[in-house]
Design a protein around this motif. Structure first.
Motif, short mmCIF file in Angstrom:
data_model
loop_
_atom_site.label_atom_id
_atom_site.label_comp_id
_atom_site.label_asym_id
_atom_site.label_seq_id
_atom_site.Cartn_x
_atom_site.Cartn_y
_atom_site.Cartn_z
N TYR A 166 -35.47 28.76 31.73
CA TYR A 166 -35.78 29.06 33.12
C TYR A 166 -35.20 28.00 34.06
CZ TYR A 166 -38.41 30.33 37.29
OH TYR A 166 -38.75 30.71 38.56
N LEU A 167 -35.24 26.75 33.66
CA LEU A 167 -34.63 25.70 34.49
C LEU A 167 -33.12 25.90 34.59
CD1 LEU A 167 -36.62 22.58 33.26
CD2 LEU A 167 -36.81 23.72 35.48
N LYS A 168 -32.52 26.42 33.53
CA LYS A 168 -31.09 26.72 33.59
C LYS A 168 -30.80 27.83 34.60
CE LYS A 168 -28.36 27.23 30.21
NZ LYS A 168 -27.76 27.64 28.91
N THR A 169 -31.69 28.82 34.69
CA THR A 169 -31.49 29.88 35.68
C THR A 169 -31.58 29.33 37.11
OG1 THR A 169 -33.85 30.45 35.62
CG2 THR A 169 -32.38 31.63 34.11
N LEU A 170 -32.48 28.36 37.33
CA LEU A 170 -32.56 27.75 38.66
C LEU A 170 -31.28 26.98 38.98
CD1 LEU A 170 -36.26 26.42 38.68
CD2 LEU A 170 -35.36 28.53 39.66
N LEU A 171 -30.72 26.31 37.98
CA LEU A 171 -29.46 25.60 38.21
C LEU A 171 -28.32 26.57 38.48
CD1 LEU A 171 -29.58 22.72 35.57
CD2 LEU A 171 -30.04 22.61 38.02
N LYS A 172 -28.36 27.73 37.83
CA LYS A 172 -27.32 28.73 38.09
C LYS A 172 -27.42 29.26 39.52
CE LYS A 172 -26.85 30.25 33.30
NZ LYS A 172 -27.06 31.37 32.33
N GLU A 173 -28.63 29.38 40.05
CA GLU A 173 -28.79 29.79 41.44
C GLU A 173 -28.20 28.74 42.39
OE1 GLU A 173 -32.84 30.64 42.23
OE2 GLU A 173 -32.96 32.35 40.84
N ILE A 174 -28.41 27.47 42.09
CA ILE A 174 -27.82 26.40 42.90
C ILE A 174 -26.30 26.46 42.84
CG2 ILE A 174 -27.63 23.90 43.15
CD1 ILE A 174 -30.45 23.66 42.01
N LEU A 175 -25.77 26.71 41.65
CA LEU A 175 -24.32 26.78 41.49
C LEU A 175 -23.74 27.97 42.25
CD1 LEU A 175 -21.79 25.70 40.11
CD2 LEU A 175 -22.33 27.14 38.13
N ARG A 176 -24.42 29.13 42.17
CA ARG A 176 -23.92 30.29 42.90
C ARG A 176 -23.94 30.04 44.40
NH1 ARG A 176 -26.64 33.28 38.72
NH2 ARG A 176 -28.56 33.26 39.94
N PHE A 177 -24.99 29.38 44.91
CA PHE A 177 -25.04 29.08 46.34
C PHE A 177 -23.89 28.16 46.74
CE2 PHE A 177 -26.30 26.27 49.80
CZ PHE A 177 -26.65 27.19 50.78
N LYS A 178 -23.61 27.15 45.94
CA LYS A 178 -22.53 26.22 46.28
C LYS A 178 -21.18 26.90 46.26
CE LYS A 178 -24.72 21.86 45.11
NZ LYS A 178 -24.58 21.38 46.49
N LYS A 179 -20.99 27.84 45.33
CA LYS A 179 -19.72 28.56 45.29
C LYS A 179 -19.56 29.45 46.51
CE LYS A 179 -19.00 28.64 40.29
NZ LYS A 179 -18.87 29.50 39.08
N ARG A 180 -20.67 30.03 46.99
CA ARG A 180 -20.58 30.90 48.16
C ARG A 180 -20.30 30.11 49.43
NH1 ARG A 180 -25.35 33.31 46.01
NH2 ARG A 180 -26.53 32.22 47.63
#
Length: 753
Positions: free
Chosen positions: A24-38
C-alpha cells in the motif's frame, strides 16, 4: 526476486496483518510519481539550474572555514530538512505514537507526500506496538523458564546426590548428606562457611537452593486414561516430587522442549524486527529516489532508536543458547545449535526422480490392464461376476487409500502455494513434515504394487486339472495388505518414521476417544476416516474371505452370514462413533454448545448410514422410507456445517458476497464451485436408495465410484477447513504451540526471595 515478493515470502503467516503494509505504501509512492510526471516541465538545456548551496561561500578543504561555515545545527541544514520526526504523547496502553511532520507541504503535490507520511507513521506504530507486546510476552516467559531451571538444577542435585560441588572460579568441597539440605537454615549456614573459606579475590557462585523443591510439584503433562478419570473427578493432575532418574529424565525432556519452542519464538521475533526495519529502509529509499529528497536518514534513525531496533531479543537469544548448550547438550555447542536451529529441509532430486518413475509405471500398468482386458475379452467371461464379488473389493481397498493420499498431496501443494501453515496447525515436528512430492511417491508406489497384483491375479477361470485357482496369486491381496501394515507400524526409520508415528498416535487417540484430550490432528484424522467407510468394510471382507472362505475356489458365504451383516453395520459406524465421542469430550471440557450440535450431526449420520445399510440388505420399503428421512436430514445438516462453520463461508455481511472477509484464493468462483460440489457429493447416497444401475458397471464398481466421490469431497473439504483454521490463527496471531512446563510453583514460592 523483488523485495515486495521476498518480504511476503518471509513473513510469519500468522502475523501477516501485523507487518508493515509495503504494497500500500508503494501505491502511495506511485501516486506521487504520477503527479510529478504530470506537472514536471520539459527539460530545457538553455539555463543550467543549480542548487542554492552551490552559490554560497566556499568553506575550504581543510574544514577550518570562517564564522559563516555551516554546522550540523546551522540554518543551512535546517533549510534542507524535509521532515521532522517526533513522538507525540502516549496511548492508553503505554505505547508511544510517532508523528512525522512534512515540512514541504506547501509545495505542489505536498498533500500526496503528507498522506504518505501519515500512513507511514500508522504502519510504524502498528509494527512497534505489536513487537513490544510480543517482547513483553517472551520476557515474562523467560522469567518463568528461569524458575523452571532453578527447580531443575535443584532436582538434579537431589536425584544425583553429588558428593562434591565445584565452583567455576576455584575448587571447593562441600559435604552433603541425604538430610542436610532438607532444612533451609542449614543450607544458609553451609553457604556462609563456604564464603568464609574462599579467598577475597574470588567471587563465589551461589549454589543452587534446594529449598525450591519445597514449593514445586510435577505436572502430569502426558495425559493417560487414569489422568482423564482424575480430571472427570476434579482431582488435580499433579504429583508429589519423586526423586528418581526416570522422573528426572522426563522433566529434562519437557523443559528441553519448552526451551526449543521458546527459542523459535525469539527467532521469529528477531526475523519480524529485521524484516520490518528492512521494509522501512526500502520504502524510504524509494521515496527519496522518486522525490529527489533526503528524508530517509532522519526517519530511519528514529526507527533504529526505537524498541524495534533494540537488541533485547538478540541478547535473550544468546542467554537461551548458552543455557541450552550447558544444561541440555552437555556443553556441546554444535549439538545444541543443531537442535535449536535445525537445518531447513531441502528438496531431494531423487524424490522427484523416483516419483516420476512410479508415475510412469502406474500409467503403464493401467494401459496394460486395459489392453489385457480388451484382448482377453474378460468382461464377457463367466468368471467375471465371481471376480467382481470376491477380488474386486479386496483390490479396491488399495484404490481408496491411494486416492486419499493423492488428495492429501494436492492439499499440501495448495496449502504451500497459498501460505497455509499446515505443519504448525497439525503440530508436526519441525523439519519432519512431508511435502506433496513425498506423499505422491508413497501413493504411486502403493498403486504400482496394487496394479501389479491385479495383473498377476487376473485369471477368470479355474485350472482344468486342479479345478481351483493358483493359491499364490489368490493370496496376493492379503500379502499386499500385510506388507502395508508392516511398513506402517515398523519401528525402524526406513520410511518417514516421524510422520508414521504421528498418525499412529492420532489414530490411537481416535480409537481411545474420549479418554484423551481432543486436539485438531485427532479430530481431523477421525474426519478422514469417516470418508473411508467402504475401505473399512473392505477390511472386514478381508477377514471373512481369507478366514472363513475358500479363497482357492473364490467361494465365500460372507454376505449370507448374520455375523458378517451385523458387523457390516458396526464397522461403518465406527468412525462416526469416534467423532461423536470426541465431540462429547470437547463439550465437557470447553463447555461449548456447538460441540453438542456437532455431535448431533454425527449421531444423525450414524442413524442414516445404518438405515441405508439395512435397506441395501433387506430391500424393505419401511427401511427405504427411514433411509430417506434420516439421510436427507443428515446430508443437509452436514452440508450446512461444512460450508458455514468448518469453512466460514456464507456470511451475509462479508466484503465478499456470501463468502468471508479474508480469502486466500484470489478467485471467488473457486469457493462457489467448492460449495456446490460439497452439496452435490453429500447426496451421493441417493444411488443406494434409488437402486441406480449402470449397464456397463457392476454393482461393486458403482459402490467403489460413490466411495471415491466421497474421498474427493473430503479432499476438497480438507483445503478449506485448514484455510479457515489458518485464518483464525492469523486473526489471533497464534504462531506458537503452548508447551507444558514440568514444574508447578505454589503461590507462595517467592516468599523466601
Amino acid at each position: 526476486m523483488k523485495f515486495g515478493k521476498e518480504f511476503v515470502s518471509q513473513m510469519v503467516p500468522e502475523w501477516q496483518e501485523a507487518y508493515m503494509d509495503y504494497d500500500y505504501l508503494k501505491t502511495l509512492l506511485k501516486e506521487i510519481l504520477r503527479f510529478k510526471k504530470r506537472n514536471t516541465t520539459p527539460y530545457t538545456p538553455k539555463a543550467l539550474k543549480r542548487r542554492l548551496t552551490l552559490y554560497r561561500a566556499f568553506s575550504g578543504l581543510t574544514g577550518r572555514g570562517g564564522p559563516n561555515t555551516p554546522t550540523s545545527s546551522s540554518p543551512a541544514d535546517m533549510e534542507s530538512q524535509v521532515i521532522l520526526v517526533n513522538p507525540v504523547g502516549r496511548q492508553a496502553d503505554g505505547s508511544g505514537r510517532h508523528e512525522t511532520v512534512f515540512l514541504r507541504a506547501s509545495e505542489d503535490g505536498g498533500e500526496y507526500e503528507t498522506v504518505y507520511f501519515r500512513r507511514l507513521d500508522d504502519e510504524f506504530d502498528k509494527v512497534l506496538k505489536f513487537y513490544k507486546g510480543k517482547v513483553e510476552e517472551v520476557v515474562k516467559e523467560a522469567e518463568m523458564l528461569d524458575k523452571q531451571m532453578n527447580a531443575l538444577i535443584a532436582f538434579r542435585i537431589k536425584v544425583e546426590r553429588p558428593q562434591r560441588w565445584f565452583d567455576s572460579s576455584a575448587e571447593m568441597t562441600q559435604d552433603e548428606s541425604s538430610d542436610d539440605h532438607q532444612d533451609g537454615k542449614e543450607m544458609k549456614s553451609i553457604n556462609k562457611k563456604v564464603e568464609e573459606k574462599k579467598p577475597n579475590n574470588i567471587r563465589a557462585t551461589r549454589p543452587a537452593r534446594l529449598e525450591i523443591l519445597n514449593h514445586v510439584k510435577i505436572n502430569n503433562t502426558r495425559e493417560t486414561p487414569r489422568s482423564t478419570i482424575k480430571a472427570f473427578l476434579k482431582v488435580p493432575n499433579q504429583t508429589e516430587l519423586s526423586f528418581s532418574r526416570e522422573t528426572l529424565k522426563k522433566v529434562e525432556d519437557q523443559l528441553k522442549r519448552a526451551f526449543i519452542q521458546f527459542y523459535q519464538k525469539l527467532r521469529l521475533l528477531k526475523s519480524y524486527s529485521f524484516l520490518n526495519m528492512l521494509a522501512f529502509s526500502k520504502i524510504m529509499k524509494k521515496y527519496d529516489k522518486i522525490t529527489s529528497r533526503n528524508a530517509s536518514k532522519p526517519y530511519l534513525k528514529m526507527v533504529d532508536d526505537s524498541d524495534l531496533g533494540s537488541d533485547e531479543v538478540a541478547k535473550l537469544m544468546d542467554r537461551v543458547e548458552a543455557t541450552f548448550i550447558k544444561h541440555f547438550s552437555n556443553s556441546n555447542r554444535s549439538k545444541g545449535m543443531n537442535v535449536l536451529r535445525p537445518k531447513a529441509k531441502t528438496e531431494r532430486h531423487r524424490t522427484t526422480f523416483s516419483t516420476g518413475v512410479v508415475v510412469g509405471c502406474t500409467v503403464s500398468l493401467i494401459v496394460a490392464l486395459v489392453l489385457l482386458v480388451r484382448a482377453r475379452n474378460i468382461i464377457e467371461k463367466e468368471g467375471q461376476k465371481t471376480y467382481m464379488e470376491t477380488l474386486f473389493p479386496l483390490y479396491s481397498f488399495f484404490g481408496f487409500i491411494v486416492l486419499h493420499m493423492l488428495m492429501y498431496a494436492a492439499n499440501i501443494f495448495f496449502w504451500r502455494r497459498y501460505r497455509v501453515n499446515y505443519s504448525f496447525i497439525f503440530g508436526f515436528k519441525e523439519g519432519t513434515e512431508l511435502g506433496y512430492r513425498e506423499v505422491s511417491l508413497i501413493s504411486f508406489t502403493l498403486s504400482v504394487l496394487a496394479l501389479a497384483g491385479v495383473l498377476a491375479n487376473l485369471d477368470m477361470e479355474m485350472d482344468k486339472k486342479t479345478l481351483d485357482y493358483k493359491a499364490f496369486t489368490e493370496l496376493v491381496p492379503l500379502l499386499l495388505l500385510v506388507l502395508v501394515i508392516v511398513l506402517v507400524i515398523c519401528p525402524f526409520n526406513i520410511m518417514y518414521r516421524a510422520n508414521r508415528f504421528f498418525f499412529l498416535t492420532c489414530l490411537f487417540h481416535c480409537i481411545c476417544a474420549p479418554l484423551y484430550k481432543v486436539t485438531l490432528p485427532d479430530f481431523f484424522l477421525a474426519d478422514q476416516l469417516t470418508s473411508q467407510v467402504q475401505a473399512i468394510r473392505s477390511l472386514e471382507f478381508y477377514i471373512c474371505y481369507y478366514g472363513w472362505g475358500d479363497y482357492k475356489h473364490r467361494d465365500n458365504s460372507c454376505k449370507s452370514s448374520a455375523v458378517y451383516n451385523t458387523f457390516y453395520f458396526i464397522v461403518a459406524a465406527i468412525p462416526y462413533w469416534w467423532r461423536l465421542l470426541q465431540c462429547l469430550r470437547r463439550l465437557y471440557e470447553e463447555k461449548d454448545g456447538m460441540q453438542g450440535l456437532n455431535g448431533l450431526k454425527y449421531f444423525l449420520t450414524i442413524v442414516a448410514l445404518s438405515t441405508r445399510t439395512a435397506y441395501a440388505l433387506s430391500k424393505d420399503v419401511y427401511w427405504k422410507m427411514a433411509a430417506w428421512v434420516f439421510s436427507v436430514n443428515a446430508a443437509v445438516f452436514s452440508a450446512y456445517w461444512d460450508i458455514v462453520l468448518d469453512w466460514g463461508l456464507l456470511q451475509k455481511k462479508s466484503e465478499n458476497r456470501w463468502l468471508r472477509n479474508k480469502l486466500l484464493v484470489p478467485h471467488n468462483s473457486v469457493y462457489i464451485v467448492a460449495m456446490v460440489l460439497n452439496v452435490l457429493l453429500r447426496f451421493a447416497w441417493l444411488q443406494s436408495v434409488f437402486d441406480f444401475s449402470v449397464s456397463f458397471m457392476h454393482r461393486e464398481t458403482l459402490i467403489a465410484v460413490v466411495a471415491a466421490l466421497e474421498i474427493i469431497r473430503r479432499g476438497i473439504w480438507n483445503f478449506f477447513r485448514l484455510e479457515n483454521e489458518h485464518l483464525n490463527n492469523v486473526g489471533k496471531y497464534r504462531a506458537f504451540k503452548s508447551v507444558p512446563l514440568p514444574f508447578n510453583y505454589d503461590e507462595d514460592d517467592d516468599k523466601d526471595e
